[in-house]
Design a protein around this motif. Structure first.
Motif, PDB file in Angstrom:
ATOM      1  N   ALA A   1      35.231   9.646 -20.504  1.00 23.63           N
ATOM      2  CA  ALA A   1      36.244  10.688 -20.289  1.00 23.63           C
ATOM      3  C   ALA A   1      36.460  10.938 -18.801  1.00 23.63           C
ATOM      4  O   ALA A   1      37.594  11.109 -18.350  1.00 23.63           O
ATOM      5  N   ILE A   2      35.381  10.951 -18.043  1.00 26.97           N
ATOM      6  CA  ILE A   2      35.486  11.177 -16.598  1.00 26.97           C
ATOM      7  C   ILE A   2      36.230  10.021 -15.943  1.00 26.97           C
ATOM      8  O   ILE A   2      37.152  10.225 -15.146  1.00 26.97           O
ATOM      9  N   ALA A   3      35.861   8.799 -16.290  1.00 23.93           N
ATOM     10  CA  ALA A   3      36.519   7.619 -15.708  1.00 23.93           C
ATOM     11  C   ALA A   3      38.004   7.612 -16.034  1.00 23.93           C
ATOM     12  O   ALA A   3      38.845   7.385 -15.150  1.00 23.93           O
ATOM     13  N   SER A   4      38.330   7.883 -17.287  1.00 31.29           N
ATOM     14  CA  SER A   4      39.731   7.896 -17.708  1.00 31.29           C
ATOM     15  C   SER A   4      40.523   8.957 -16.951  1.00 31.29           C
ATOM     16  O   SER A   4      41.612   8.676 -16.441  1.00 31.29           O
ATOM     17  N   ALA A   5      39.984  10.163 -16.877  1.00 33.08           N
ATOM     18  CA  ALA A   5      40.689  11.250 -16.185  1.00 33.08           C
ATOM     19  C   ALA A   5      40.827  10.986 -14.692  1.00 33.08           C
ATOM     20  O   ALA A   5      41.795  11.415 -14.065  1.00 33.08           O
ATOM     21  N   ALA A   6      39.862  10.278 -14.119  1.00 29.73           N
ATOM     22  CA  ALA A   6      39.909   9.966 -12.683  1.00 29.73           C
ATOM     23  C   ALA A   6      40.763   8.736 -12.388  1.00 29.73           C
ATOM     24  O   ALA A   6      41.053   8.437 -11.224  1.00 29.73           O
ATOM     25  N   GLY A   7      41.149   8.010 -13.420  1.00 26.64           N
ATOM     26  CA  GLY A   7      41.975   6.817 -13.230  1.00 26.64           C
ATOM     27  C   GLY A   7      41.200   5.643 -12.659  1.00 26.64           C
ATOM     28  O   GLY A   7      41.755   4.815 -11.931  1.00 26.64           O
ATOM     29  N   VAL A   8      39.911   5.571 -12.996  1.00 23.54           N
ATOM     30  CA  VAL A   8      39.076   4.456 -12.539  1.00 23.54           C
ATOM     31  C   VAL A   8      38.358   3.875 -13.754  1.00 23.54           C
ATOM     32  O   VAL A   8      38.318   4.482 -14.818  1.00 23.54           O
ATOM     33  N   GLY A   9      37.789   2.696 -13.564  1.00 25.78           N
ATOM     34  CA  GLY A   9      37.003   2.104 -14.633  1.00 25.78           C
ATOM     35  C   GLY A   9      35.621   2.739 -14.696  1.00 25.78           C
ATOM     36  O   GLY A   9      35.111   3.250 -13.694  1.00 25.78           O
TER      37      GLY A   9
END
Length: 176
Positions: free
Chosen positions: A31-39
């Motif tokens: 969820a954090i990666a997705s929201a931050a726009g990173v893998g």
């Protein structure tokens, strides 16, 4: 560090902090990666693991507070007992009132006094306790005081009562 890496770092810290504060310590790395726009791999390369990410977020959100609190705690013009009580009151404000969800996530990593080591503000408190009561185990007593502010100790709506009790505990630890 590359410009995009610096940007990603800032975004990850901001997004992770916001998600942890709004959704609690169970927020997934996905969820954090997705929201931050990173893998997700970027999170692990940059922070090692979830605990490293949580520590980085807490460090970022407490950095300015720590500088000011440390300066006040080091002011030898003020008696050590008074500095210790003020530091605990400021810690309560930060840990219980402002950053409770983040601190709950930190507790899961055992970085806030429940584990083997004290956070830097706990070390400062231990030093102040030792200054007031040289015969006492300042590190142990600082862990007890900080432990009394753990998230499971906070009943919703009872923050003021807990604050009074934490400050009374601190005063008792410091003696008259």
């Amino acid at each position: 560090m590359r410009v995009d890496a610096v940007r990603n770092h800032r975004v990850i810290i901001q997004v992770a902090g916001d998600l942890l504060c709004h959704h609690g310590p169970g927020v997934s790395m996905d969820a954090i990666a997705s929201a931050a726009g990173v893998g997700k791999g970027t999170l692990f390369r940059r922070f090692g693991d979830r605990d490293g990410l949580v520590r980085a977020v807490v460090d970022e959100r407490t950095a300015q507070w720590w500088i000011a609190a440390n300066e006040r705690a080091a002011d030898v013009a003020v008696p050590a007992r008074e500095r210790a009580i003020r530091l605990v009151d400021e810690m309560f404000e930060l840990i219980v009132l402002r950053l409770r969800p983040l601190m709950a996530a930190m507790e899961r990593t055992e970085c806030t006094g429940g584990g083997a080591s004290l956070p830097r503000w706990g070390v400062q408190l231990a030093e102040l306790i030792a200054e007031v009561r040289p015969e006492a185990d300042g590190e142990f007593l600082a862990k007890v005081i900080i432990g009394s502010m753990r998230s499971e100790m906070v009943e919703p709506g009872q923050e003021d009562t807990l604050r009074v009790n934490v400050l009374a505990l601190t005063s008792s630890v410091l003696g008259d």
